[in-house]
Motif scaffolding. Structure first.
Motif, PDB file in Angstrom:
ATOM      1  N   GLY A  62      59.230   6.465  28.971  1.00  0.00           N
ATOM      2  CA  GLY A  62      58.519   5.323  29.513  1.00  0.00           C
ATOM      3  C   GLY A  62      58.183   4.285  28.470  1.00  0.00           C
ATOM      4  N   SER A  63      58.471   4.553  27.193  1.00  0.00           N
ATOM      5  CA  SER A  63      58.227   3.563  26.153  1.00  0.00           C
ATOM      6  C   SER A  63      59.305   2.495  26.222  1.00  0.00           C
ATOM      7  N   PRO A  64      59.042   1.297  25.678  1.00  0.00           N
ATOM      8  CA  PRO A  64      60.040   0.228  25.737  1.00  0.00           C
ATOM      9  C   PRO A  64      61.361   0.645  25.105  1.00  0.00           C
ATOM     10  N   ALA A  65      62.461   0.246  25.730  1.00  0.00           N
ATOM     11  CA  ALA A  65      63.780   0.603  25.224  1.00  0.00           C
ATOM     12  C   ALA A  65      64.166  -0.225  24.014  1.00  0.00           C
ATOM     13  N   ASN A  66      63.600  -1.415  23.889  1.00  0.00           N
ATOM     14  CA  ASN A  66      63.956  -2.295  22.783  1.00  0.00           C
ATOM     15  C   ASN A  66      62.827  -3.290  22.544  1.00  0.00           C
ATOM     16  N   ALA A  67      63.001  -4.106  21.522  1.00  0.00           N
ATOM     17  CA  ALA A  67      61.955  -5.062  21.149  1.00  0.00           C
ATOM     18  C   ALA A  67      61.700  -6.081  22.253  1.00  0.00           C
ATOM     19  N   ALA A  68      62.750  -6.511  22.937  1.00  0.00           N
ATOM     20  CA  ALA A  68      62.595  -7.505  23.998  1.00  0.00           C
ATOM     21  C   ALA A  68      61.723  -6.976  25.131  1.00  0.00           C
ATOM     22  N   GLU A  69      61.960  -5.733  25.527  1.00  0.00           N
ATOM     23  CA  GLU A  69      61.167  -5.143  26.604  1.00  0.00           C
ATOM     24  C   GLU A  69      59.716  -4.966  26.174  1.00  0.00           C
ATOM     25  N   SER A  70      59.515  -4.559  24.926  1.00  0.00           N
ATOM     26  CA  SER A  70      58.163  -4.415  24.389  1.00  0.00           C
ATOM     27  C   SER A  70      57.439  -5.758  24.393  1.00  0.00           C
ATOM     28  N   TYR A  71      58.129  -6.794  23.929  1.00  0.00           N
ATOM     29  CA  TYR A  71      57.523  -8.125  23.873  1.00  0.00           C
ATOM     30  C   TYR A  71      57.171  -8.623  25.275  1.00  0.00           C
ATOM     31  N   GLY A  72      58.035  -8.373  26.232  1.00  0.00           N
ATOM     32  CA  GLY A  72      57.765  -8.795  27.601  1.00  0.00           C
ATOM     33  C   GLY A  72      56.516  -8.148  28.168  1.00  0.00           C
ATOM     34  N   ALA A  73      56.327  -6.844  27.881  1.00  0.00           N
ATOM     35  CA  ALA A  73      55.138  -6.140  28.371  1.00  0.00           C
ATOM     36  C   ALA A  73      53.872  -6.693  27.722  1.00  0.00           C
ATOM     37  N   TYR A  74      53.957  -6.975  26.425  1.00  0.00           N
ATOM     38  CA  TYR A  74      52.799  -7.540  25.719  1.00  0.00           C
ATOM     39  C   TYR A  74      52.438  -8.921  26.251  1.00  0.00           C
ATOM     40  N   ILE A  75      53.441  -9.783  26.436  1.00  0.00           N
ATOM     41  CA  ILE A  75      53.189 -11.141  26.913  1.00  0.00           C
ATOM     42  C   ILE A  75      52.573 -11.125  28.311  1.00  0.00           C
ATOM     43  N   GLU A  76      53.021 -10.204  29.144  1.00  0.00           N
ATOM     44  CA  GLU A  76      52.447 -10.098  30.491  1.00  0.00           C
ATOM     45  C   GLU A  76      50.972  -9.712  30.418  1.00  0.00           C
ATOM     46  N   ALA A  77      50.651  -8.731  29.560  1.00  0.00           N
ATOM     47  CA  ALA A  77      49.262  -8.298  29.408  1.00  0.00           C
ATOM     48  C   ALA A  77      48.406  -9.409  28.807  1.00  0.00           C
ATOM     49  N   LYS A  78      48.929 -10.078  27.798  1.00  0.00           N
ATOM     50  CA  LYS A  78      48.205 -11.180  27.166  1.00  0.00           C
ATOM     51  C   LYS A  78      47.955 -12.305  28.167  1.00  0.00           C
ATOM     52  N   GLY A  79      48.973 -12.647  28.930  1.00  0.00           N
ATOM     53  CA  GLY A  79      48.856 -13.741  29.884  1.00  0.00           C
ATOM     54  C   GLY A  79      47.771 -13.510  30.916  1.00  0.00           C
ATOM     55  N   GLU A  80      47.640 -12.264  31.378  1.00  0.00           N
ATOM     56  CA  GLU A  80      46.630 -11.966  32.393  1.00  0.00           C
ATOM     57  C   GLU A  80      45.219 -12.172  31.845  1.00  0.00           C
ATOM     58  N   VAL A  81      44.978 -11.693  30.619  1.00  0.00           N
ATOM     59  CA  VAL A  81      43.635 -11.816  30.041  1.00  0.00           C
ATOM     60  C   VAL A  81      43.317 -13.259  29.671  1.00  0.00           C
ATOM     61  N   VAL A  82      44.256 -13.954  29.032  1.00  0.00           N
ATOM     62  CA  VAL A  82      44.000 -15.341  28.624  1.00  0.00           C
ATOM     63  C   VAL A  82      43.815 -16.240  29.843  1.00  0.00           C
ATOM     64  N   THR A  83      44.577 -16.000  30.897  1.00  0.00           N
ATOM     65  CA  THR A  83      44.416 -16.781  32.122  1.00  0.00           C
ATOM     66  C   THR A  83      43.032 -16.559  32.730  1.00  0.00           C
ATOM     67  N   THR A  84      42.565 -15.310  32.717  1.00  0.00           N
ATOM     68  CA  THR A  84      41.233 -15.004  33.250  1.00  0.00           C
ATOM     69  C   THR A  84      40.143 -15.688  32.435  1.00  0.00           C
ATOM     70  N   LEU A  85      40.247 -15.611  31.105  1.00  0.00           N
ATOM     71  CA  LEU A  85      39.251 -16.250  30.243  1.00  0.00           C
ATOM     72  C   LEU A  85      39.237 -17.764  30.449  1.00  0.00           C
ATOM     73  N   THR A  86      40.415 -18.343  30.555  1.00  0.00           N
ATOM     74  CA  THR A  86      40.514 -19.791  30.761  1.00  0.00           C
ATOM     75  C   THR A  86      39.901 -20.198  32.093  1.00  0.00           C
ATOM     76  N   ASP A  87      40.207 -19.439  33.133  1.00  0.00           N
ATOM     77  CA  ASP A  87      39.667 -19.743  34.458  1.00  0.00           C
ATOM     78  C   ASP A  87      38.151 -19.594  34.472  1.00  0.00           C
TER      79      ASP A  87
END
Length: 277
Positions: A62-87
């Protein structure tokens, strides 16, 4: 800000669709979309060669298969929190203008966009950056080290270098513009989610440090002026890690706390706006 994350998500999806359409390869190779005359090998021979091919899907653990997949998961998590703080800041009376402080931590993601092709090859990099009008795109990788070079619409030369630690699920990137460092970004997976920090150097020589801690929908973002890049992350940082900055904002459930750029202490209950839901 939400639009930036939506755009990033769309590009990431496009890259993954391209990578799933064929065999991901190194920068000197192309994707095999099934049109070649290559003879299909028996299962045993394919097993011997599979280690030389880059993974596109997640591995069994279940760990990321490559750097791109890892980065995508991080960006999704970051986006949710930053969007909430901004709102939260934008919808709370008296803190609307403070939401502008979070613009910087969002805009750096555009410079880091080439990371969405790390481990996926030249075609993925060309798809990602070609969507934004970049030219002369060159992708290369060596083990867990990656590089994407390209030319901007005004002739600037850009490069994003990255080093991915799969065991720690950690990626460190350095962005260069015309040969000079303009951004250093890193994130690491932790027991509660992610910690991250971004050192951004402006053209006028000023620089800022953004530090983040993310735990599902909860998290914090810290902002400080900085004169040098920070020490590397260790993975032992706590959820309150960003609160060492002079300016910070945090959300836990519906409880919002923070300290603004002019030193005002904030504490209020967050009620999502229609845009933030």
């Amino acid at each position: 800000m939400k639009l930036v994350y939506q755009l990033t998500a769309i590009i990431l999806i496009m890259v993954l669709l391209v990578s799933c359409g064929g065999r991901a390869t190194t920068g000197d190779e192309t994707y095999d979309n099934g049109d070649s005359d290559e003879v299909v090998q028996p299962d045993e021979q394919q097993g011997d060669n599979s280690e030389g091919q880059q993974d596109v899907g997640s591995d069994v653990s279940g760990s990321p298969a490559n750097a791109a997949e890892s980065y995508g998961a991080y960006i999704e998590a970051k986006g949710e929190v930053v969007t909430t703080l901004t709102d939260a800041l934008a919808s709370n009376p008296g803190t609307e203008l403070d939401s502008i402080s979070l613009l910087g931590v969002v805009m750096v993601d555009m410079a880091l966009l080439p990371a969405s092709s790390f481990g996926l090859g030249q075609v993925a990099a060309s798809t990602t950056l070609g969507f934004l009008g970049a030219e002369d795109i060159e992708y290369s990788e060596n083990g867990n080290e990656y590089s994407v070079k390209y030319r901007g619409d005004e002739g600037e030369q850009f490069e994003l270098q990255g080093v991915y630690d799969k065991a720690a699920d950690a990626l460190k990137c350095t962005s260069l513009k015309d040969g000079k460092e303009s951004l250093i970004s890193e994130y690491r997976k932790t027991s509660f989610g992610y910690v991250a920090q971004i050192y951004s150097i402006n053209e006028d020589g000023s620089s800022y440090l953004y530090q983040l801690a993310i735990s599902g929908k909860d998290g914090a973002v810290g902002i400080s002026e900085a004169s040098a890049a920070p020490s590397a992350l260790t993975g032992s940082e706590t959820i309150d890690f960003p609160k060492q900055c002079t300016e910070w904002y945090a959300i836990k459930g519906d409880a919002f706390t923070g300290v603004t750029s002019d030193g005002r202490e904030l504490s209020f209950e967050y009620t999502p706006s229609e845009d933030g839901e």
